[in-house]
Design an enzyme around this catalytic site. Structure first.
Site, PDB file in Angstrom:
ATOM      1  N   ASP A 106       0.854  -1.200   0.000  1.00 43.98           N
ATOM      2  CA  ASP A 106       0.000   0.000   0.000  1.00 43.98           C
ATOM      3  C   ASP A 106       0.888   1.248   0.000  1.00 43.98           C
ATOM      4  O   ASP A 106       2.119   1.146   0.099  1.00 43.98           O
ATOM      5  CB  ASP A 106      -0.942  -0.018   1.213  1.00 43.98           C
ATOM      6  CG  ASP A 106      -0.213   0.042   2.558  1.00 43.98           C
ATOM      7  OD1 ASP A 106      -0.548  -0.732   3.477  1.00 43.98           O
ATOM      8  OD2 ASP A 106       0.724   0.873   2.699  1.00 43.98           O
ATOM      9  N   HIS A 121       8.371  -5.656  -1.278  1.00 38.59           N
ATOM     10  CA  HIS A 121       7.459  -6.548  -2.012  1.00 38.59           C
ATOM     11  C   HIS A 121       6.640  -5.797  -3.061  1.00 38.59           C
ATOM     12  O   HIS A 121       5.563  -6.247  -3.466  1.00 38.59           O
ATOM     13  CB  HIS A 121       6.547  -7.290  -1.021  1.00 38.59           C
ATOM     14  CG  HIS A 121       7.311  -8.169  -0.098  1.00 38.59           C
ATOM     15  ND1 HIS A 121       6.805  -8.619   1.092  1.00 38.59           N
ATOM     16  CD2 HIS A 121       8.558  -8.686  -0.169  1.00 38.59           C
ATOM     17  CE1 HIS A 121       7.717  -9.365   1.710  1.00 38.59           C
ATOM     18  NE2 HIS A 121       8.781  -9.421   0.971  1.00 38.59           N
ATOM     19  N   ASN A 227       4.098  -5.395  18.424  1.00 37.84           N
ATOM     20  CA  ASN A 227       3.140  -6.382  17.905  1.00 37.84           C
ATOM     21  C   ASN A 227       2.272  -6.860  19.060  1.00 37.84           C
ATOM     22  O   ASN A 227       2.811  -7.173  20.123  1.00 37.84           O
ATOM     23  CB  ASN A 227       3.893  -7.572  17.294  1.00 37.84           C
ATOM     24  CG  ASN A 227       2.990  -8.435  16.419  1.00 37.84           C
ATOM     25  OD1 ASN A 227       1.875  -8.751  16.800  1.00 37.84           O
ATOM     26  ND2 ASN A 227       3.485  -8.802  15.250  1.00 37.84           N
ATOM     27  N   ALA A 245       0.235  -0.840  16.705  1.00 37.89           N
ATOM     28  CA  ALA A 245       1.099   0.220  16.152  1.00 37.89           C
ATOM     29  C   ALA A 245       0.539   1.606  16.418  1.00 37.89           C
ATOM     30  O   ALA A 245       1.279   2.512  16.837  1.00 37.89           O
ATOM     31  CB  ALA A 245       1.263  -0.006  14.651  1.00 37.89           C
TER      32      ALA A 245
HETATM   33  C1  BV8 Z   1      11.726 -15.771  -2.876  1.00 39.23           C
HETATM   34  C2  BV8 Z   1       3.352  -9.058  -2.207  1.00 39.23           C
HETATM   35  C3  BV8 Z   1      13.311 -16.856  -4.212  1.00 39.23           C
HETATM   36  C4  BV8 Z   1       2.263  -9.791  -2.917  1.00 39.23           C
HETATM   37  C5  BV8 Z   1       4.306 -10.642  -0.608  1.00 39.23           C
HETATM   38  C6  BV8 Z   1      13.085 -19.414   3.764  1.00 39.23           C
HETATM   39  C7  BV8 Z   1      12.343 -20.136   4.657  1.00 39.23           C
HETATM   40  C8  BV8 Z   1      11.004 -20.470   4.336  1.00 39.23           C
HETATM   41  C9  BV8 Z   1      10.392 -20.053   3.135  1.00 39.23           C
HETATM   42  C10 BV8 Z   1      11.136 -19.321   2.263  1.00 39.23           C
HETATM   43  C11 BV8 Z   1      12.473 -19.019   2.563  1.00 39.23           C
HETATM   44  N1  BV8 Z   1      12.953 -18.291   1.535  1.00 39.23           N
HETATM   45  C12 BV8 Z   1      11.979 -18.134   0.583  1.00 39.23           C
HETATM   46  C13 BV8 Z   1      10.856 -18.758   1.009  1.00 39.23           C
HETATM   47  C14 BV8 Z   1       9.608 -18.794   0.277  1.00 39.23           C
HETATM   48  C15 BV8 Z   1       8.717 -17.550   0.520  1.00 39.23           C
HETATM   49  C16 BV8 Z   1       8.334 -17.461   1.978  1.00 39.23           C
HETATM   50  O1  BV8 Z   1       8.914 -16.738   2.742  1.00 39.23           O
HETATM   51  N2  BV8 Z   1       7.306 -18.235   2.320  1.00 39.23           N
HETATM   52  C17 BV8 Z   1       6.809 -18.191   3.722  1.00 39.23           C
HETATM   53  C18 BV8 Z   1       5.335 -17.899   3.690  1.00 39.23           C
HETATM   54  C19 BV8 Z   1       7.075 -19.475   4.391  1.00 39.23           C
HETATM   55  N3  BV8 Z   1       9.398 -16.314   0.096  1.00 39.23           N
HETATM   56  C20 BV8 Z   1       9.266 -15.967  -1.210  1.00 39.23           C
HETATM   57  O2  BV8 Z   1       8.650 -16.592  -2.047  1.00 39.23           O
HETATM   58  C21 BV8 Z   1       9.978 -14.681  -1.615  1.00 39.23           C
HETATM   59  N4  BV8 Z   1      10.718 -14.900  -2.838  1.00 39.23           N
HETATM   60  O3  BV8 Z   1      12.124 -16.366  -1.915  1.00 39.23           O
HETATM   61  O4  BV8 Z   1      12.261 -15.894  -4.133  1.00 39.23           O
HETATM   62  C22 BV8 Z   1      13.972 -16.617  -5.460  1.00 39.23           C
HETATM   63  C23 BV8 Z   1      15.222 -16.046  -5.410  1.00 39.23           C
HETATM   64  C24 BV8 Z   1      15.923 -15.890  -6.608  1.00 39.23           C
HETATM   65  C25 BV8 Z   1      15.338 -16.287  -7.816  1.00 39.23           C
HETATM   66  C26 BV8 Z   1      14.042 -16.829  -7.834  1.00 39.23           C
HETATM   67  C27 BV8 Z   1      13.339 -16.969  -6.638  1.00 39.23           C
HETATM   68  C28 BV8 Z   1       8.952 -13.558  -1.941  1.00 39.23           C
HETATM   69  C29 BV8 Z   1       8.216 -13.156  -0.714  1.00 39.23           C
HETATM   70  C30 BV8 Z   1       7.277 -11.956  -1.037  1.00 39.23           C
HETATM   71  C31 BV8 Z   1       5.877 -12.398  -1.382  1.00 39.23           C
HETATM   72  N5  BV8 Z   1       4.998 -11.247  -1.566  1.00 39.23           N
HETATM   73  N6  BV8 Z   1       3.509  -9.567  -0.839  1.00 39.23           N
HETATM   74  C32 BV8 Z   1       0.889  -9.239  -2.589  1.00 39.23           C
HETATM   75  O5  BV8 Z   1       0.772  -8.532  -1.593  1.00 39.23           O
HETATM   76  O6  BV8 Z   1      -0.029  -9.530  -3.375  1.00 39.23           O
HETATM   77  S1  BV8 Z   1       4.469 -11.248   1.016  1.00 39.23           S
HETATM   78  C33 BV8 Z   1       3.076 -10.614   1.854  1.00 39.23           C
HETATM   79  O7  BV8 Z   1       2.878 -11.477   2.933  1.00 39.23           O
HETATM   80  C34 BV8 Z   1       3.247  -9.249   2.479  1.00 39.23           C
HETATM   81  O8  BV8 Z   1       3.958  -8.378   1.651  1.00 39.23           O
HETATM   82  C35 BV8 Z   1       4.022  -9.597   3.752  1.00 39.23           C
HETATM   83  O9  BV8 Z   1       5.358  -9.619   3.531  1.00 39.23           O
HETATM   84  C36 BV8 Z   1       3.580 -10.991   4.039  1.00 39.23           C
HETATM   85  C37 BV8 Z   1       2.663 -10.996   5.204  1.00 39.23           C
HETATM   86  O10 BV8 Z   1       3.458 -10.901   6.317  1.00 39.23           O
HETATM   87  P1  BV8 Z   1       3.225  -9.688   7.374  1.00 39.23           P
HETATM   88  O11 BV8 Z   1       3.334  -8.390   6.680  1.00 39.23           O
HETATM   89  O12 BV8 Z   1       4.094 -10.008   8.490  1.00 39.23           O
HETATM   90  O13 BV8 Z   1       1.677  -9.819   7.743  1.00 39.23           O
HETATM   91  P2  BV8 Z   1       0.922 -11.005   8.473  1.00 39.23           P
HETATM   92  O14 BV8 Z   1      -0.491 -10.848   8.089  1.00 39.23           O
HETATM   93  O15 BV8 Z   1       1.621 -12.283   8.262  1.00 39.23           O
HETATM   94  O16 BV8 Z   1       1.087 -10.648  10.040  1.00 39.23           O
HETATM   95  C38 BV8 Z   1       0.572  -9.444  10.531  1.00 39.23           C
HETATM   96  C39 BV8 Z   1       1.254  -9.235  11.879  1.00 39.23           C
HETATM   97  O17 BV8 Z   1       0.820  -7.972  12.387  1.00 39.23           O
HETATM   98  C40 BV8 Z   1       0.890 -10.300  12.927  1.00 39.23           C
HETATM   99  O18 BV8 Z   1       2.058 -10.672  13.640  1.00 39.23           O
HETATM  100  C41 BV8 Z   1      -0.100  -9.565  13.841  1.00 39.23           C
HETATM  101  O19 BV8 Z   1       0.009  -9.998  15.176  1.00 39.23           O
HETATM  102  C42 BV8 Z   1       0.366  -8.126  13.713  1.00 39.23           C
HETATM  103  N7  BV8 Z   1      -0.675  -7.109  13.911  1.00 39.23           N
HETATM  104  C43 BV8 Z   1      -2.004  -7.212  13.624  1.00 39.23           C
HETATM  105  N8  BV8 Z   1      -2.619  -6.021  13.918  1.00 39.23           N
HETATM  106  C44 BV8 Z   1      -1.647  -5.171  14.359  1.00 39.23           C
HETATM  107  C45 BV8 Z   1      -0.404  -5.863  14.340  1.00 39.23           C
HETATM  108  N9  BV8 Z   1       0.768  -5.291  14.725  1.00 39.23           N
HETATM  109  C46 BV8 Z   1       0.701  -3.988  15.152  1.00 39.23           C
HETATM  110  N10 BV8 Z   1      -0.445  -3.258  15.163  1.00 39.23           N
HETATM  111  C47 BV8 Z   1      -1.634  -3.816  14.796  1.00 39.23           C
HETATM  112  N11 BV8 Z   1      -2.747  -3.090  14.825  1.00 39.23           N
END
Ligand code: BV8
Length: 263
Positions: A106, A121, A227, A245
């Site tokens: 966003d 991202h 968090n 936040a």
């Molecule tokens: C890649 C854009 C390789 C799209 C997004 C190592 C270990 C395990 C897995 C992997 C690894 N390395 C790579 C992987 C695979 C994968 C990955 O990480 N998988 C995970 C799920 C296991 N990573 C990838 O695929 C990455 N690419 O590795 O490429 C490569 C390299 C070279 C050549 C070819 C390939 C790409 C990752 C990016 C994906 N795109 N977004 C779209 O939006 O449409 S990720 C997307 O999800 C978001 O951008 C964000 O990053 C993620 C969500 O996470 P958070 O932002 O943390 O949000 P979430 O909802 O999970 O949590 C919210 C938190 O806020 C909670 O903790 C909650 O308690 C808290 N909260 C809630 N309310 C509040 C609050 N905090 C404060 N105030 C509040 N009010």
């Protein structure tokens, strides 16, 4: 939230020379933008965000994925930055050596006044040609400006690239795709050099973004987490501030600069 922890965090932040702020979906939750953890609603309710945010899903059903991103773009356009975003913009004015890094697609950091946040991202506001990112962003046949959206969302055919007629894709980084090299390099360099890293509203499960706080901790920085829930990052943090936040960050910023008597 314990006042003692907030005061300690404020002392660290108030005397820091180089600060990194890393944000995730949680920073935009209080602006009404659902986090990735919050299940999808409407037309997308039966899909898993992680599966929808892939090149495979786009090629299998471009209208569905484009419709989903247009629906999210419409919601973000109706949302406003919250006090958490504003507090981060204040940190950037108070600490000249600060870097804001976000996983969010966003534009709420920019609308809160943060200059040049690093988007690891990508963004919902930077669509590009699927065939060649270098093609100018001129498209045939889609909604520019405000897309009319039924509440539950709808399939929308993506526009076509004016240069080569290929499909246009959302400018976000899909799972399985590499992050923009310049953005990742700048983020890691800032994490290595910082003395305080603030991680806000991220579950710390998506890589390589989740490595950034660990890089900072390994380089001797104090990592502070904001968090309401525990995350896998807890153990690398010097201080875990359990709260939202929009509540914690303004209090932290107020305490940080009161502490050092700098008005
Ligand atoms: C890649 C854009 C390789 C799209 C997004 C190592 C270990 C395990 C897995 C992997 C690894 N390395 C790579 C992987 C695979 C994968 C990955 O990480 N998988 C995970 C799920 C296991 N990573 C990838 O695929 C990455 N690419 O590795 O490429 C490569 C390299 C070279 C050549 C070819 C390939 C790409 C990752 C990016 C994906 N795109 N977004 C779209 O939006 O449409 S990720 C997307 O999800 C978001 O951008 C964000 O990053 C993620 C969500 O996470 P958070 O932002 O943390 O949000 P979430 O909802 O999970 O949590 C919210 C938190 O806020 C909670 O903790 C909650 O308690 C808290 N909260 C809630 N309310 C509040 C609050 N905090 C404060 N105030 C509040 N009010």
């Amino acid at each position: 939230m314990e006042g003692v922890l907030l005061r300690r965090a404020a002392q660290l932040l108030g005397s820091a020379r180089r600060v990194v702020v890393l944000t995730g979906a949680g920073i935009s939750a209080e602006s009404g933008v659902p986090t990735f953890r919050d299940g999808l609603t409407g037309l997308w309710a039966r899909f898993d965000a992680q599966r929808l945010a892939t090149a495979e899903a786009f090629h299998a059903d471009p209208d569905l994925v484009w419709g989903w991103c247009e629906w999210r773009r419409a919601r973000v356009s109706r949302a406003e930055p919250n006090p958490g975003h504003l507090a981060i913009a204040t940190i950037q004015t108070r600490v000249l050596g600060s870097t804001v890094i976000t996983q969010n697609v966003d534009d709420l950091h920019e609308r809160a006044g943060t200059r040049a946040p690093i988007h690891l991202h990508g963004s919902l506001f930077a669509p590009r040609c699927v065939a060649a990112a270098a093609h100018p962003a001129t498209f045939e046949g889609t909604s520019d400006g405000e897309p009319a959206q039924p509440h539950e969302g709808r399939r929308i055919p993506p526009p076509r690239c004016a240069s080569c007629a290929a499909l246009v894709r959302p400018g976000v980084v899909w799972f399985g795709e590499p992050l923009p090299e310049a953005a990742l390099t700048a983020a890691v360099e800032a994490a290595v050099a910082c003395d305080v890293l603030l991680t806000v509203g991220t579950s710390g499960v998506v890589h390589p973004a989740a490595e950034i706080p660990r890089v900072a901790a390994r380089s001797g920085a104090a990592v502070i987490q904001v968090n309401p829930q525990p995350t896998p990052l807890d153990q690398v943090c010097a201080i875990n501030l359990r709260g939202t936040a929009a509540h914690v960050l303004p209090a932290l910023v107020a305490a940080a600069w009161e502490e050092t008597g700098e008005e």
